[in-house]
Scaffold this active site. Sequence first.
Site, PDB file in Angstrom:
ATOM      1  N   THR A  13      -9.154  -3.394  -0.359  1.00 29.03           N
ATOM      2  CA  THR A  13      -8.553  -3.857   0.894  1.00 29.03           C
ATOM      3  C   THR A  13      -8.634  -5.376   0.975  1.00 29.03           C
ATOM      4  O   THR A  13      -8.664  -5.942   2.057  1.00 29.03           O
ATOM      5  CB  THR A  13      -9.265  -3.224   2.103  1.00 29.03           C
ATOM      6  N   HIS A  14      -8.651  -6.026  -0.166  1.00 28.78           N
ATOM      7  CA  HIS A  14      -8.863  -7.465  -0.211  1.00 28.78           C
ATOM      8  C   HIS A  14      -7.524  -8.194  -0.231  1.00 28.78           C
ATOM      9  O   HIS A  14      -7.098  -8.739  -1.248  1.00 28.78           O
ATOM     10  CB  HIS A  14      -9.738  -7.817  -1.415  1.00 28.78           C
ATOM     11  N   ASN A  15      -6.870  -8.166   0.917  1.00 31.91           N
ATOM     12  CA  ASN A  15      -5.565  -8.795   1.080  1.00 31.91           C
ATOM     13  C   ASN A  15      -5.735 -10.203   1.641  1.00 31.91           C
ATOM     14  O   ASN A  15      -6.545 -10.427   2.538  1.00 31.91           O
ATOM     15  CB  ASN A  15      -4.709  -7.980   2.043  1.00 31.91           C
TER      16      ASN A  15
END
Length: 390
Positions: free
Chosen positions: A317-319
């Site tokens: 979820t590392h946007n």
Amino acid sequence: MFNKAAKENGYHPFPRPSANASRAYTNPDGAKFGACQYCGYCARFGCEANAKGSAHITVIPIAMRNPNFALRTNSWVTKVNKDSTGKKVTGVSYTNVLNGEEFEQPAGMVLICAYAINNVHLMLLSGIGEPYDPVTRKGVVGKNYCYQTGAGATLFFEGRYFNPFMNAGGSDDTADDFNTNWGFDRGPHNFVGGYNVSGGFNTALPIGYRPVPTGTPQWGKDWKSATAKWYQTAMRIGASGSVMANRYNYFDLDPTYKNAFGLPLMRMTFDYKDNEHKMGRHAADTINAIARSMNPTHLTPAAARTEPWTVVPYQSTHNTGGTIMGTNPRDSALNKYLQSWDCHNLFVVGASAFPHNSSYNPTGPVGALAYWTVDAIKKYVKNPGPMVPA
């Protein structure tokens, strides 16, 4: 085992720093933590020992002591409102998701802290900042969406037991030889950026963690037997790599699909480019060389992600990106204090401010930037206005 093998391959592994609570602790704000029990089921789960620095322990209870704080649950902000000049925000509109009732909350200052992707969506819905156009390269809101790349191998060792249920987040050993080590010459490999390589466990999720060797049936008796045999006897070596910004990776408002409030959904346009493919192949070769030197009973080798990217399988979820920070309003949505160039009483906090994504996860810098922004806001309230000349 990974540390020894990495060193024998000429690399420089080290225990990755983490903030696990080694004993019960009360922080300066009065938040109480228990000691980390290394229960193994950490990421994506609540903590039975209250050992995590989650907002419901470290932030919300402390904020609720203040008479000027109100926590409004079940509320979905749909728009940040502006005055007639368009140079200041006046508050937000939000909807009670339980009954559909709509409200307008006036405010002298607004902070958007809704997660990287949601920050961008709210800016676009509110008409703050010029939306990015990948054809003309004009506009700033939605540009520079970035993600992470990587590769991973699974090693199976007959008769070795790793106890994956006794572990915690951040307990890997990591090598930065292809990341922050500027002695690594990227020229011959023709990519920019870097990646880190780590070995160990970062919480083996119950039910979700089912390592079996390649060729194992996907269901039935043989699958069950393999799951029972290899659950405790497998380990992973993985790489996490940076993603550079590309003009064709961006966010915009979907022209067709709408959410429950009738507003356009966010649309993400993204794929890994040649730079990420080259980095991924290099990372996979590095991982596999270390893995084979460890002589596992079975090896599922690492492979670079070179097929078209898909959001369907969970990856991370590392946007980052979409409301990037910069030195001028032509190229960025925010200044260095995360203050909007367009509306000086609006601040946008989160990884949406990152112009690209480094190999490590963005959480630490997000926290550091939040502190940096709050310090700036203390000065801003005494002298409201743009804190950096446009």
